[in-house]
Design a protein around this motif. Structure first.
Motif, PDB file in Angstrom:
ATOM      1  N   SER A 396       1.061  -1.344  -0.053  1.00  0.00           N
ATOM      2  CA  SER A 396      -0.022   0.199   0.036  1.00  0.00           C
ATOM      3  C   SER A 396       1.035   1.195  -0.334  1.00  0.00           C
ATOM      4  CB  SER A 396      -0.773   0.001   1.745  1.00  0.00           C
ATOM      5  OG  SER A 396      -1.924   1.844   1.280  1.00  0.00           O
ATOM      6  N   TYR A 430      -2.408   0.463  -4.232  1.00  0.00           N
ATOM      7  CA  TYR A 430      -2.053  -1.199  -3.808  1.00  0.00           C
ATOM      8  C   TYR A 430      -1.720  -2.043  -4.698  1.00  0.00           C
ATOM      9  CZ  TYR A 430      -6.418  -3.135  -5.760  1.00  0.00           C
ATOM     10  OH  TYR A 430      -7.638  -3.387  -6.539  1.00  0.00           O
ATOM     11  N   THR A 479      -9.540   3.805   1.379  1.00  0.00           N
ATOM     12  CA  THR A 479      -8.364   3.045   1.444  1.00  0.00           C
ATOM     13  C   THR A 479      -9.092   1.687   0.853  1.00  0.00           C
ATOM     14  OG1 THR A 479      -7.411   2.358   3.614  1.00  0.00           O
ATOM     15  CG2 THR A 479      -9.443   2.277   3.747  1.00  0.00           C
ATOM     16  N   TYR A 480      -8.397   1.191   0.738  1.00  0.00           N
ATOM     17  CA  TYR A 480      -8.602  -0.262   0.716  1.00  0.00           C
ATOM     18  C   TYR A 480      -8.303  -0.932   1.438  1.00  0.00           C
ATOM     19  CZ  TYR A 480      -7.926   1.417  -4.782  1.00  0.00           C
ATOM     20  OH  TYR A 480      -8.245   1.890  -5.409  1.00  0.00           O
ATOM     21  N   ASP A 481      -9.066  -2.607   1.130  1.00  0.00           N
ATOM     22  CA  ASP A 481      -9.474  -3.458   2.196  1.00  0.00           C
ATOM     23  C   ASP A 481      -8.595  -4.649   1.718  1.00  0.00           C
ATOM     24  OD1 ASP A 481     -10.270  -5.204   4.513  1.00  0.00           O
ATOM     25  OD2 ASP A 481     -11.529  -6.005   3.723  1.00  0.00           O
ATOM     26  N   ARG A 490     -13.938  -6.947  -5.403  1.00  0.00           N
ATOM     27  CA  ARG A 490     -13.559  -6.032  -4.050  1.00  0.00           C
ATOM     28  C   ARG A 490     -12.440  -4.687  -4.752  1.00  0.00           C
ATOM     29  NH1 ARG A 490     -12.021  -8.139   2.055  1.00  0.00           N
ATOM     30  NH2 ARG A 490     -14.152  -9.637   2.465  1.00  0.00           N
ATOM     31  N   ALA A 491     -11.791  -5.737  -5.894  1.00  0.00           N
ATOM     32  CA  ALA A 491     -11.096  -4.788  -6.755  1.00  0.00           C
ATOM     33  C   ALA A 491     -11.851  -4.240  -7.292  1.00  0.00           C
ATOM     34  CB  ALA A 491     -10.059  -5.302  -7.141  1.00  0.00           C
ATOM     35  N   PRO A 495     -11.554   2.008  -4.429  1.00  0.00           N
ATOM     36  CA  PRO A 495     -11.647   2.126  -2.235  1.00  0.00           C
ATOM     37  C   PRO A 495     -12.663   3.036  -1.565  1.00  0.00           C
ATOM     38  CG  PRO A 495     -11.556   4.297  -3.668  1.00  0.00           C
ATOM     39  CD  PRO A 495     -11.599   3.045  -4.587  1.00  0.00           C
TER      40      PRO A 495
END
Length: 733
Positions: A396, A430, A479-481, A490-491, A495
């Motif tokens: 990240s 990320y 943010t990204y998880d 998810r991608a 974000p």
């Protein structure tokens, strides 16, 4: 809060930034990036001196919640998963790119990882805890508050400080600080600390003590003043340490079987362990532990430009933590039951801040500043080989640039208007390499521009009584998880959106009866929108649990800080917080393990619960800390010392509504008795922490899933789970 009313603010070797002269009993803080008397700052600020920390048994960062009632620090199996919250607001997520809600700084320099702070406190001059959103001056990582640790500066004459601690339960530690001049224009300070504690949990598998720690750190400062209008301070630091952990089972339903395996009872899986509220035993065949090291430095320049001061701070920090966890937490050697987690956290941070301060003695004064930060994280992670398989590597990156301004205008003799604003732009990126699932690779970038602001009106009724009203906004970045389960859905979702807040505070600051009494009261009301938390989200028609924006959280309450110092022999300080923190909108939260429909779990795929209107986790309704100190003169040059510290906290949930994570109200009393020199050049104190041997848990874990769904609760034990005694000695000359 003036919790150390008798502590004088120690002057630096020299200060190019004009600072108000501290009278006896006054505390000077830099909460607004300008040296000011804490009583004149229109913010909710807790100031903790070294004496207050010692009386409460605070030697590590994670102990700070004992002396700052609005602050709660929940430990975890390793420091990265620990949580820091203020007024019931914290970040309950494990992703490497997720901003904390409470920023931690050392000498105004931010830490990239909160975990970087979870060690022995450095050579502390004071600690400032700023409650409520601080985004205008301190940026996106301070949406709920800020902890600023101020270390000692070089002095104009030789000063030596040394402290040593030894306890009856095998803890020992020492620290020192030496400062003074090298030449008329060059000063230094060198400090170091080392401590070790074996722990209070026994691993019956091999007899090893767990829940312990070992840490060492070194700090050095060189301050050069080539002229009376300029100074340059070089600060360097290094830390190295390790921890280990055992999580005893404090409750388990009869007949529980590990992973539902036939005959794999607690007696088989954890030989010798008996579940119970007083259990301090585990039986694991792989030591759960961490080892860490990090270092960095900063260069601070202070230059007088006419009636203005220019401050520049350049910093660099690098940190690494390796974590090893026995994720089956048993002594089982069968392949079907043996599982471990192994990972690493790496961070690199570079920051640059420049600010211009006008003359602080004029009716209109201002601070202009710019800030740049670049931070890189890396997290390789493996879990297996038996169950809950995971193997991935994530990175990240974040780069931000911001400009801020704050002004104070005395538009009437007794009235001051403070306004401020900040605008910042952040780029994040990320990579995620899922080695476990076909070596899938994902990457992405995003950027965002945001503004925050603050306005405050302060009125001085008398030189010692004033009131203020403040409105401010807060911001926590997108943010990204980046955790186990990250996938194409998810991608593609992009974000997680930023979290924003607005805060209203009304406060009264007063010193009465010839300044023998200090009474500060603050009312606050804060609302957080697009709250970042774990919830159920539908991505590509598939429902899953992940960190996302869940809705709203509201927190309001009253904080009271009171001090009474009738004479030089007696000092009484107290503070308490009344807190009402609730989820205002959280319609689809994960059910806790074992939750039934009667307990609010709606059956579905997946099942969920509605937490709207529920008290926030880690948010006690009432918390207080009280310290009384009596130092009678025994004879010329010698004083006695008696300190009593009381800490009380009301009940709290560590996971929403989960009765297995419910900690009932508790009170802890610490006692210190000793002798000190009249001039405080030396002190010897015997202490007993948790005098009445009251047991409590700072963290409880529902682990039903590992035991076939049978109710199983584990705990992380506090340092003072049992009463312990020791001796503390100090030199100061």
């Amino acid at each position: 809060m003036v919790v150390a009313m008798g502590m004088m603010a120690q002057p630096a070797f020299a200060q190019t930034q004009a600072a108000p002269k501290a009278d006896a009993g006054e505390i000077i803080v830099t909460a607004q990036k300008r040296a000011e008397n804490v009583q004149n700052v229109p913010l909710a600020v807790t100031v903790l001196g070294s004496g207050q920390l010692a009386a409460a048994g605070v030697r590590q960062f994670q102990d700070l919640g004992a002396v700052s009632p609005s602050l709660t620090i929940r430990p975890a199996e390793h420091p990265v998963n620990a949580n820091v919250s203020l007024r019931g607001v914290g970040t309950f997520a494990f992703g490497i790119g997720v901003e904390p809600s409470v920023a931690v700084m050392v000498d105004e320099v931010p830490l990239a990882f909160q975990a970087r702070a979870f060690t022995d406190l450095p050579d502390v001059e004071r600690i400032e805890v700023l409650r409520g959103p601080q985004s205008t001056l301190y940026g996106k990582a301070a949406s709920a508050g800020l902890i600023n640790i101020i270390t000692r500066n070089p002095t104009s004459e030789l000063k030596v400080r040394a402290n040593a601690t030894l306890t009856a339960d095998n803890e020992y530690g020492a620290n020192f600080s030496v400062s003074g001049p090298i030449s008329p224009t060059l000063g230094y300070v060198v400090s170091g600390a080392y401590s070790k504690w074996k722990g209070n949990v026994t691993n019956l598998f091999n007899g090893q003590k767990l829940n312990g720690r070992e840490s060492g750190n070194m700090r050095a400062k060189l301050r050069w003043e080539p002229t009376s209008d300029a100074s340059i301070t070089l600060s360097l630091n290094y830390m190295n340490g390790n921890t280990n952990v055992g999580r005893p089972i404090v409750y388990q339903a009869a007949g529980a079987l590990f992973r539902g395996g036939a005959g794999v009872t607690i007696a088989t899986a954890l030989p010798g362990v008996t579940a119970g509220a007083d259990n301090q035993n585990v039986s694991i065949n792989y030591t759960s532990r961490t080892k860490y090291q990090g270092g960095g430095g900063n260069i601070r320049g202070e230059f007088q430009l006419g009636d203005h001061s220019l401050v520049t701070i350049t910093s660099y920090d690098k940190f690494r933590l390796d974590d090893y966890f026995d994720s089956d937490e048993t002594a089982q050697s069968a392949a079907a039951y043996t599982n471990v987690q192994i990972g690493t956290f790496k961070s690199t941070l570079f920051t640059q801040e420049v600010r211009l301060l006008s003359d602080g003695s004029k009716p209109f004064r201002y601070t202009l500043g710019a800030y740049y930060a670049n931070v890189d994280f890396e997290r390789p992670f493996y879990r297996g080989p038996a169950f809950s398989l995971a193997n991935w590597n994530a990175t990240s990156k974040s780069s931000q640039i911001a400009a801020f301004v704050q002004s104070d205008w005395n538009f009437l003799p007794n009235a001051t208007l403070t306004t401020g604003g900040r605008i910042q732009n952040e780029s994040i990126g990320y990579t995620f390499h899922d080695i476990q699932n076909g070596s899938a690779r994902f990457s992405g970038t995003a950027q965002d521009t945001a503004a925050t602001y603050r306005a405050s009106l302060r009125y001085e009724f008398t030189p010692r009584v004033n009131a203020f009203l403040t409105y401010s906004t807060g911001y926590k970045g997108q943010t990204y998880d980046l955790t186990t389960g990250f996938n194409s859905g998810r991608a593609n979702a992009g974000p997680i959106k930023p979290e924003t807040s607005r805060d209203i505070e009304f406060g009264v600051r007063s010193q009465l009866f010839d300044r023998k009494v200090t009474l500060n009261v603050t009312y606050f009301d804060t609302t957080y929108k697009n709250l970042q938390a774990q919830t159920i989200e539908t991505i590509d028609n598939v429902q899953n649990f992940r960190l996302t924006n869940v809705g709203k959280l509201g927190t309001h309450g009253v904080e009271v800080d009171a001090g009474y110092r009738p004479s030089s022999n007696f000092n009484f300080n107290s503070s308490f917080a009344l807190l009402d923190a609730k989820y205002l909108s959280f319609p689809a939260a994960q059910c806790f393990a074992g939750q039934t429909a009667a307990q609010g779990c709606f059956v579905g795929t997946p099942s969920s619960q509605n937490l709207t209107g529920t008290r926030a986790v880690q948010a006690p309704a009432f918390k207080t800390s009280i310290t009384a100190e009596y130092t009678p003169q025994i004879k010329d040059g010698l004083r006695g010392l008696a300190q009593v510290n009381l800490q009380h906290q009301s009940s709290v949930y560590y996971a929403a509504r989960d009765p297995q994570t419910f900690q009932k109200a508790y009170s802890i009393v610490n006692l210190n008795l000793g002798l000190r020199a009249e001039d405080k050049r030396w002190e010897v104190t015997g202490f007993v922490n948790n005098l009445f041997d009251k047991q409590y848990y700072p963290s409880l874990i529902n682990n039903n899933g590992s035991w076939g769904g049978a109710m199983t609760t584990q705990a992380i034990l506090p340092r003072d789970f049992r009463r312990y005694a020791g001796i503390r000695a100090s030199l100061n000359f």
